[in-house]
Every structure is written in C-alpha cells, then in structure tokens.
Write a protein that holds these residues in place. Structure first.
Motif, short mmCIF file in Angstrom:
data_model
loop_
_atom_site.label_atom_id
_atom_site.label_comp_id
_atom_site.label_asym_id
_atom_site.label_seq_id
_atom_site.Cartn_x
_atom_site.Cartn_y
_atom_site.Cartn_z
N ASP A 133 0.87 -1.18 0.00
CA ASP A 133 0.00 0.00 0.00
C ASP A 133 0.90 1.22 0.00
O ASP A 133 1.52 1.55 1.01
N ASP A 136 -1.06 4.40 2.57
CA ASP A 136 -2.23 3.93 3.31
C ASP A 136 -2.71 5.09 4.19
O ASP A 136 -1.89 5.82 4.75
N GLY A 137 -4.03 5.27 4.24
CA GLY A 137 -4.55 6.42 4.99
C GLY A 137 -4.48 7.68 4.14
O GLY A 137 -4.05 8.73 4.60
N THR A 138 -4.91 7.54 2.87
CA THR A 138 -4.85 8.70 1.96
C THR A 138 -5.56 9.91 2.57
O THR A 138 -5.10 11.04 2.44
N SER A 235 -10.11 4.02 13.42
CA SER A 235 -10.00 4.91 12.26
C SER A 235 -10.60 6.27 12.56
O SER A 235 -11.54 6.39 13.34
N GLY A 239 -16.76 5.84 8.17
CA GLY A 239 -17.16 4.91 7.11
C GLY A 239 -16.28 3.67 7.04
O GLY A 239 -16.64 2.68 6.39
N HIS A 240 -15.11 3.70 7.66
CA HIS A 240 -14.18 2.56 7.57
C HIS A 240 -14.35 1.57 8.72
O HIS A 240 -13.93 0.43 8.62
N SER A 264 -4.74 5.10 8.88
CA SER A 264 -3.68 4.20 8.36
C SER A 264 -3.21 3.13 9.34
O SER A 264 -3.70 3.05 10.47
N LYS A 267 -1.92 2.81 13.27
CA LYS A 267 -2.59 2.22 14.45
C LYS A 267 -1.88 0.93 14.88
O LYS A 267 -1.62 0.71 16.07
N THR A 284 -18.50 -1.70 8.94
CA THR A 284 -19.66 -0.80 8.81
C THR A 284 -20.65 -1.36 7.79
O THR A 284 -21.76 -0.87 7.67
N TYR A 288 -18.34 -5.12 2.57
CA TYR A 288 -16.97 -4.65 2.38
C TYR A 288 -15.95 -5.76 2.70
O TYR A 288 -16.06 -6.44 3.70
N GLU A 290 -12.03 -6.36 3.52
CA GLU A 290 -10.77 -5.70 3.85
C GLU A 290 -9.71 -6.11 2.82
O GLU A 290 -9.67 -7.26 2.37
N ASP A 294 -3.93 -3.44 3.35
CA ASP A 294 -4.24 -2.58 4.50
C ASP A 294 -3.87 -3.23 5.83
O ASP A 294 -4.01 -2.60 6.88
#
Ligand SMILES: Nc1ncnc2c1ncn2[C@@H]1O[C@H](COP(=O)(O)O)[C@@H](OP(=O)(O)O)[C@H]1O
Ligand SMILES: [Mg+2]
Length: 355
Positions: A133, A136-138, A235, A239-240, A264, A267, A284, A288, A290, A294
């Motif tokens: 990635d 990560d955490g754009t 996060s 939404g994540h 990102s 954590k 959420t 989705y 993962e 990530d």
C-alpha cells in the motif's frame, strides 16, 4: 538470519517512497485525484508504488506483488504521467550505497508505468507475494495527519516480513498518543518512524531518515494487566469502521479513556510500540472486504511485538485467498493475554445488534 535481505530491501524501498510522499505533500498541492470507484488517490501513491515495485523486481525478479494502484490513470493522462515521472526521478536516498541496494532510479517513464502495473498479482497461498500500500490512509495524508507506506512479504499466504514507514509519527516510541500527534500544527522535529518485523525475529522501530538505515530499537506491546486501563485506537473515518460498536465494546470492557483516532496502519505501529493497546476495526457494512495491503505489514509487526490479530469473531486472517480478506469480517488486534477477553465482548456486541 532468514529474510535479512528482504527486510533490508523493504526498509530502504519504503524509506525512499516515504521521501517521495513527503515531497508531494510539500510541493504539489497533494496531487489529489478521485479514482473511478470514488476513493481518493494522489500522485504520491503512483510514484511510491512504482519505486517500490521496481526495487522488488530488481532484487527478486520472480516474486509477485499485490499493489493497490495501477497505471491506467497515468496512461490516460500524459500530464499526470509527467508529474509522477518528475517525482520518481527526484526521489533518492542520500547515501549512494543504500541507494544502490534498491536498484537505482527507474530508467524511463515507460519503465515507471510497467513497474506500476507490476502490482496486479491476484495473490494466493503459494510462493512469495508482496502486499503493497504505497500511501495507506490517503485521507490522513490529505489532512496532514497520519499515513503510512506499507510493504509486507507473504510466504505461502503467511505475512512474514512487514515494513511500515510513518512520516508523521513521533520518533519516541513512548510519546503520548492522542489524535493530534503528527498533525500540521505540531513541531516537525522528531517525526518520522520506520518499523520492521520478521516472523519469529521480533519487531523494531528506528527514525525514518533519507540516508543510511539508523540502528533499530526493539519494540514490544505494553503489558496490560487490566484491560479496563487500555487505550484503544480506531479509524478517523466513520465509514471505515463502526465508531458506535467500538464505543460499546470499550464501555463493556470497562475502558474509560477516549479512543485515539488515527488514519492508516499507524494504528498497528502505535500498539506494537506500546503507545496504545488495542486496535478495533468493526465492519460498517456486510459487503466490504478488507484489502490485504491494508493489514499484512501491520499484522507481522503486532504479532512480533507480542500481540494477536484476528477478525472480529476471533477467526485467523486468511491472506492467501486473493487480494482481499474475504473470509474475515473486521479486525481486532490486542496483546496476547487479553485478546480472548476482547473477542468475547466484541461477539456480545455484534450478536446484540442482530436482535
Ligand atoms: N468501507 C470500508 N471499510 C473498511 N475499510 C475501508 C472502507 N473503505 C475504504 N477502506 C480502506 O480503509 C483504508 C484506510 O484505513 P483507516 O481508516 O484505518 O485509515 C483505506 O486505505 P487507503 O487510504 O490506502 O485507500 C481503504 O483501503
Ligand atoms: Mg490502505
């Protein structure tokens, strides 16, 4: 030591990519674009991915890479391609011997596109596959908060080497964790950390520089005799992961400290170095999946620092079935001694929701 060459290559390649992301942040209005699936991407993502894949392919030509990005946007937009090409040519380590180890610069813009497209592996549970990635955490990157350059080597589907560069984390492993660490408002001094871990060999941190690798320091999770004293990370983006479920879980565990929100895999890094204790990522949505990039690097780091990482139901994460963790839902990372207790409470909260 096994995987010594892989670890060194990953550390140096991530270091060079981190230099590139910092130059994007300071001089290109962050280069934001929106992908066709509406997620954000920056010119830094493309440049960092191209550089890291070129390094992997020059050292280990037969290895595959699962990378988050591809070259489609750059092929469709020559101005964008040129912008990224400029970045890639400028990103160099200051120490020539270190620079030599990661394969030197990419020779042409076309080679850069080829390198970028080298991240198209479908993954799997056979052989050596890297998960990458590039940023990560754009969203953290865009807001001047935490983001991470993340690279892991998976062997037969098992994350085995993990390296994460966090340009905005404090170098001090024990610096207090709060949601403002590393934001633009902070002093720029003392920031930037490079984490590394190899399965069975422990986890380390060192300052992220632009030259030779600094000497590594061993990191471990904090002993947590009483889970009620935990600091938990989640996060920033609601939404994540479900902030509501995570607050319920914390309450049931007797945790009174406010959560620390950061973007990102910083954590995973923060709990691995003992600055925080738990990482909760409750889904959420039912659909989705993962992404392996990530989590793969963060998982090695936390495991090697004395932690356990599973999905929200306590199930082992399966990195060997493609580009996503489709057999798993959510993520729970905790010190080994309290992981089972946390999972028990997570299950309670999730099953209460179904009623
Ligand atoms: N609905 C969702 N649930 C969980 N993760 C999501 C998500 N939508 C996007 N993500 C992932 O969350 C990552 C960031 O995680 P975090 O919230 O911990 O900062 C994103 O990585 P990128 O920023 O690399 O795109 C993206 O892959
Ligand atoms: Mg990501």
């Amino acid at each position: 030591m096994a995987y010594e060459k892989e670890l060194e290559l990953a550390l140096l390649a991530v270091q060079r990519a981190a230099i590139l992301t910092k130059s994007v942040y300071s001089s290109h209005s962050k280069g934001t674009l929106t992908k066709t699936d509406s997620s954000p991407v920056t010119i830094g993502d493309f440049g960092a991915q191209a550089l890291i894949i070129a390094s992997i392919k020059s050292a280990f030509p037969n290895d595959e890479v699962v990378g988050e990005e591809d070259a489609d946007d750059l092929r469709a937009n020559p101005d964008l391609k040129n912008l990224v090409w400029d970045l890639v040519q400028q990103a160099k380590l200051s120490d020539p011997a270190a620079q030599d180890k990661i394969g030197g610069p990419i020779k042409s813009a076309d080679d850069m596109l080829k390198a970028l497209d080298g991240g198209a592996s479908e993954g799997g549970n056979k052989g050596r596959i890297w998960a990458l990635d590039p940023i990560d955490g754009t969203k953290g990157f865009l807001r001047g908060g935490q983001y991470a350059v993340c690279l892991a080597l998976m062997v037969d589907g098992v994350p085995t080497v993990g390296v994460i560069g966090c340009p905005n984390l404090p170098v001090d492993d024990k610096a207090p964790l709060d949601s403002k660490i590393g934001t633009d408002a902070d002093d720029k001094e003392g920031k930037g950390v490079l984490f590394g871990a190899v399965k069975g060999q422990g986890a380390t941190s060192r300052a992220l520089t632009d030259g030779k690798l600094e000497a590594p320091k061993t990191i471990t999770m904090s002993p947590l005799p009483d889970v009620a004293q935990a600091t938990f990370c989640e996060s920033v983006e609601a939404g994540h992961s479900s902030h509501g479920d995570q607050a319920d879980i914390a309450r049931k565990l007797g945790i009174t400290k406010a959560s620390v929100r950061m973007d990102s895999q910083a954590k995973y890094c923060s709990i691995a170095r003992g600055a925080g204790d738990l990482y909760l990522r409750l889904p959420t949505s039912k659909t989705y999946q993962e992404k392996i990039w990530d989590h793969a690097a963060g998982v090695v780091l936390v495991q090697e620092a004395g932690g356990e990482v599973t999905d929200a139901y306590g199930k082992q994460l399966n990195f060997g079935i493609g580009r996503t963790l489709k057999e798993n839902k959510g993520i729970v990372a905790a010190p080994k001694a309290v992981h089972a207790k946390v999972i028990e409470v997570v299950k309670e909260v999730l099953s209460a929701k179904k009623d």
